[in-house]
Design a protein around this motif. Structure first.
Motif, short mmCIF file in Angstrom:
data_model
loop_
_atom_site.label_atom_id
_atom_site.label_comp_id
_atom_site.label_asym_id
_atom_site.label_seq_id
_atom_site.Cartn_x
_atom_site.Cartn_y
_atom_site.Cartn_z
N ILE A 1 0.85 -1.19 0.00
CA ILE A 1 0.00 0.00 0.00
C ILE A 1 0.89 1.24 0.00
CG2 ILE A 1 -1.85 1.22 1.19
CD1 ILE A 1 -2.57 -1.54 -0.01
N GLN A 2 0.61 2.16 -0.93
CA GLN A 2 1.49 3.32 -1.13
C GLN A 2 0.86 4.65 -0.75
OE1 GLN A 2 2.29 2.89 -5.31
NE2 GLN A 2 3.69 1.17 -5.05
N THR A 3 -0.48 4.73 -0.77
CA THR A 3 -1.12 6.04 -0.63
C THR A 3 -1.95 6.19 0.64
OG1 THR A 3 -3.11 5.31 -1.83
CG2 THR A 3 -1.30 6.22 -3.14
N VAL A 4 -2.00 5.14 1.46
CA VAL A 4 -2.88 5.16 2.62
C VAL A 4 -2.06 5.07 3.90
CG1 VAL A 4 -4.83 4.04 3.79
CG2 VAL A 4 -4.70 4.04 1.27
N GLU A 5 -2.31 5.94 4.85
CA GLU A 5 -1.67 5.88 6.16
C GLU A 5 -2.69 5.39 7.17
OE1 GLU A 5 0.35 8.96 8.22
OE2 GLU A 5 1.75 9.31 6.57
N GLY A 6 -2.25 4.51 8.07
CA GLY A 6 -3.15 4.04 9.12
C GLY A 6 -3.98 2.85 8.67
N PRO A 7 -4.72 2.27 9.62
CA PRO A 7 -5.47 1.04 9.36
C PRO A 7 -6.80 1.31 8.66
CG PRO A 7 -5.76 1.68 11.64
CD PRO A 7 -4.82 2.68 11.05
N ASN A 8 -6.75 1.75 7.42
CA ASN A 8 -7.95 2.05 6.64
C ASN A 8 -8.09 0.99 5.56
OD1 ASN A 8 -9.97 3.08 5.00
ND2 ASN A 8 -9.37 5.21 5.38
N ASP A 9 -8.80 -0.09 5.90
CA ASP A 9 -8.92 -1.21 4.96
C ASP A 9 -9.68 -0.83 3.70
OD1 ASP A 9 -7.48 -2.74 6.66
OD2 ASP A 9 -9.09 -4.09 7.27
N TYR A 10 -10.70 0.02 3.81
CA TYR A 10 -11.47 0.41 2.63
C TYR A 10 -10.60 1.17 1.64
CZ TYR A 10 -16.05 -0.92 4.57
OH TYR A 10 -17.12 -1.62 5.06
N GLU B 1 -9.34 -0.02 -2.05
CA GLU B 1 -9.58 0.80 -3.24
C GLU B 1 -8.29 0.99 -4.04
OE1 GLU B 1 -11.66 5.06 -4.49
OE2 GLU B 1 -11.12 4.68 -2.40
N GLU B 2 -7.17 1.21 -3.31
CA GLU B 2 -5.89 1.36 -4.00
C GLU B 2 -5.49 0.08 -4.72
OE1 GLU B 2 -1.20 1.52 -2.97
OE2 GLU B 2 -2.47 2.74 -1.67
N VAL B 3 -5.62 -1.05 -4.03
CA VAL B 3 -5.24 -2.34 -4.63
C VAL B 3 -6.05 -2.61 -5.89
CG1 VAL B 3 -5.33 -4.84 -4.30
CG2 VAL B 3 -4.36 -3.39 -2.51
N LEU B 4 -7.36 -2.46 -5.80
CA LEU B 4 -8.23 -2.74 -6.95
C LEU B 4 -7.95 -1.78 -8.09
CD1 LEU B 4 -11.57 -3.47 -5.07
CD2 LEU B 4 -10.14 -5.13 -6.23
N SER B 5 -7.73 -0.52 -7.79
CA SER B 5 -7.44 0.47 -8.84
C SER B 5 -6.15 0.11 -9.56
CB SER B 5 -7.33 1.87 -8.23
OG SER B 5 -8.54 2.26 -7.64
N ARG B 6 -5.12 -0.22 -8.81
CA ARG B 6 -3.83 -0.58 -9.44
C ARG B 6 -3.96 -1.85 -10.26
NH1 ARG B 6 0.03 -0.48 -4.33
NH2 ARG B 6 1.43 -1.58 -5.78
N ARG B 7 -4.68 -2.85 -9.71
CA ARG B 7 -4.81 -4.11 -10.43
C ARG B 7 -5.53 -3.92 -11.78
NH1 ARG B 7 -6.07 -7.33 -13.61
NH2 ARG B 7 -6.84 -9.44 -13.42
N PHE B 8 -6.67 -3.22 -11.77
CA PHE B 8 -7.47 -3.14 -13.00
C PHE B 8 -6.96 -2.07 -13.96
CE2 PHE B 8 -10.39 -5.43 -10.18
CZ PHE B 8 -10.61 -6.54 -11.00
N GLN B 9 -6.25 -1.08 -13.47
CA GLN B 9 -5.58 -0.16 -14.39
C GLN B 9 -4.51 -0.89 -15.19
OE1 GLN B 9 -4.24 2.93 -11.75
NE2 GLN B 9 -6.18 4.04 -11.78
#
Length: 614
Positions: free
Chosen positions: A433-442, A446-454
């Motif tokens: 995870i590159q853009t999220v600080e702290g324990p924010n699973d949502y 969102e970052e993981v799915l965006s990177r995968r499908f892009q």
């Protein structure tokens, strides 16, 4: 431009080559070879011909074809084997097993030869025995040879390195005569090698007699421990000898192959005969196309099996006639470097041997039919069940995602892939995870799915194949995150959530804004559970790997005076970096491992950062 099959058929050359059939998704569904591409490919599209069930079901799926011209039918056969192995097309008979059989290698090109285990048969000056079907038996035989003939196992270059180091443990165990020290002459060592070669060629009688004499002599001299060692060696020789029963008197190398077929399941049985001795047998599972005849499946097996095995016998005995026998013999002859014959025995002991292989294949297929049905129920059957619950076509490719973190200090994401109900580990992917600080699973999801499908849209290698169904480890919230990402990217993929009960067990599926109940005793439920557990395991494993390699570099690592112990305590006490940033010096000092100086260091670190950022 659209592919016009009729126009392309007119362009086909009357030359040998290989043709590849593609479906609407541009996947290769069949690979074949032809003496004349023009005649062979045209046959698929001629309505007047009786094509058979396999061709009837395949032809409507052909969206385009391509071909490769070769100089000869033999070249076409070799290319066909390679392309089938690479693409594993849907309508080709496929060998499910990919086994590499072991050999015993005697390095006769060396002045002091060794007896080694080998998975490949190279064109060197070594002598090879095998292939054998049991790696354990090969290792046992090599160990026995070293005990009997005291041959070296080290990799020292002799005689160049003679005397450069002390003798190894095998010398002290009386299993090596230490040629590395020059304590055995080259001539005497070669005599030991010749005896080992005799043993590998099946000369057990002399060995047993020699061991028996030594055992009796030791017993007479009251050396009972030594006698027991000779007795154990005799038992080992007999056990290895039992694996090599005489099957013919000609002393030649043969393989005997037969096939049993039941609809789309097939088993090939092969007997391996070396120097006239049956050294082993093995069965192989194949996936046949619907309606394919047994002789065609046998032909496909022969091509795929001998394309991958390094040893080609002088004779191949098979249960029935196959097409292309002459070109197959030419191909096998070229691989062996000597003439190879393919025969279908009609009488005598050879026919009985083929019949025995045939019966063994039928027995294996019969015994495994129930196992195969159970396996299909756990995989393809389970996928169909999930599709039925959701009211969609059975999803061939399912992807599931999970997020793992420790108090939000380093989050990672995992993507696991199941195709036809089985894990496809080569397609698993990991994300830091590159853009999220702290324990924010949502936000992390969102970052993981965006990177995968892009990357999928960009057709990056390893991401280009999109799923038919996405499984989210949660209910409405997780599903909506995935749907919003897909909507932004203009993708239409089914998304389903796994709803948990109070004990964190899946109780139902969230799909299209409603919760669907599922049978918790069904194969579909068990498959969902396996996918969920696998996504969680893969994420946790990745997180542990990063931590073990010291790759998780927290901001806390940069604070002067805060070592591993204090860092762990801060991570246990506070849920995020933001909470640590808000803590006052007195609060930090109250932690067991902290003193005033350490607490002040933490406080000053974060507040200096704030001043710099301001």
């Amino acid at each position: 431009m659209a592919f016009n099959i009729e126009e392309e058929l007119k362009k086909l050359p009357g030359k040998p080559g290989v043709y590849l059939m593609h479906d609407a998704r541009d996947e290769i569904i069949y690979v074949g070879k032809a003496v004349s591409l023009k005649n062979r490919v045209r046959q698929y599209f001629q309505s007047s011909r009786n094509k058979g069930l396999k061709i009837e079901s395949m032809v409507p799926q052909i969206a385009r074809f391509e071909y490769i011209v070769t100089d000869s039918e033999l070249e076409a056969l070799v290319l066909e084997c390679n392309l089938i192995k690479e693409y594993r097309p849907k309508y080709n008979t496929m060998l499910k097993d990919d086994k590499a059989y072991p050999f015993i290698r005697v390095t006769l090109q060396e002045e002091y030869p060794r007896v080694l285990f080998s998975r490949t048969m190279k064109k060197d000056k070594s002598k090879y025995f095998g292939p054998y079907t049991s790696a354990a038996a090969v290792k046992e035989t090599i160990e026995l040879i070293r005990k009997l003939y005291h041959l070296r196992s080290c990799s020292r270059r002799l005689p160049a390195e003679t005397g450069k180091d002390r003798p190894c443990l095998y010398y002290h165990l009386h299993q090596c005569k230490a040629p590395c020290q020059g304590w055995i002459s080259r001539e005497d060592y070669r005599k030991q090698v010749d005896q080992a070669l005799g043993f590998l060629n099946g000369n057990f009688r002399e060995v047993l007699q020699d061991l028996s004499d030594k055992m009796n002599r030791a017993a007479e001299e009251l050396k009972y421990e030594e006698a027991a060692e000779y007795r154990d060696l005799m038992d080992s020789v007999r056990r290895i000898g039992e694996h090599q029963k005489i099957t013919s008197g000609d002393g030649e190398d043969k393989d005997v192959a037969a096939l049993a077929l039941d609809r789309e399941d097939a088993v090939a049985q092969v007997f391996f005969i070396r120097d006239g001795k049956l050294i082993g047998r093995e069965h192989f599972y194949l996936r046949a196309a619907a309606g394919e005849e047994r002789r065609d499946v046998l032909l496909s097996f022969i091509k795929q099996f001998y394309a991958g095995t390094p040893f080609i016998p002088r004779e191949l005995m098979i249960s029935e006639e196959v097409e292309e026998q002459e070109i197959l013999e030419e191909w096998l002859t070229a691989k062996r470097g000597q003439k190879v014959h393919i025969r279908v025995p009609k009488k005598g002991t050879k026919e009985k041997l083929v019949e025995l292989a045939q019966r063994n294949a039928e027995i294996v297929l019969s015994q495994d039919r129930e196992r195969l049905k159970r396996e299909e129920g756990r995989t393809i059957g389970a996928v169909k069940e999930i599709g039925g619950w959701l009211g969609i076509e059975p999803p061939e490719r399912i992807e599931a995602y999970d997020i793992s973190n420790i108090s939000g200090f380093q989050s990672v994401g995992s993507m696991v892939v199941y195709e036809k109900g089985k894990p496809k580990r080569a397609d698993y992917r990991k994300f830091r995870i590159q853009t999220v600080e702290g324990p924010n699973d949502y936000a992390s999801m969102e970052e993981v799915l965006s990177r995968r499908f892009q990357r999928g849209i960009a057709e990056d290698t390893g991401f280009e194949k999109l799923p038919d169904l996405i499984l989210m480890d949660g209910g409405k919230g997780q599903v909506n995150i995935a749907l919003s990402v897909l909507e932004k990217l203009g993708l239409s993929i089914q998304v389903c959530g796994m709803v948990k009960d109070d004990k964190h067990r899946t109780r139902g599926l969230y799909f299209r804004n409603r919760e669907l109940p599922i049978d918790r005793n069904s194969e579909g439920f068990h498959l969902i559970t396996r996918i969920q557990d696998e996504a969680h395991r893969f994420a946790i494993e990745y997180h542990r790997l990063l931590r073990s390699k010291g790759q998780v570099h927290s901001v806390l690592d940069d604070i002067p005076g805060i070592g591993p112990g204090r860092r762990k305590e801060l991570m246990r006490r506070y849920q995020s970096l933001e909470e640590i940033r808000k803590a006052e010096v007195e609060e930090l000092k109250a932690l067991p491992s902290m003193n005033e100086r350490a607490a002040r260091s933490v406080y000053d670190f974060f507040h200096r950062q704030e001043k710099h950022s301001g």
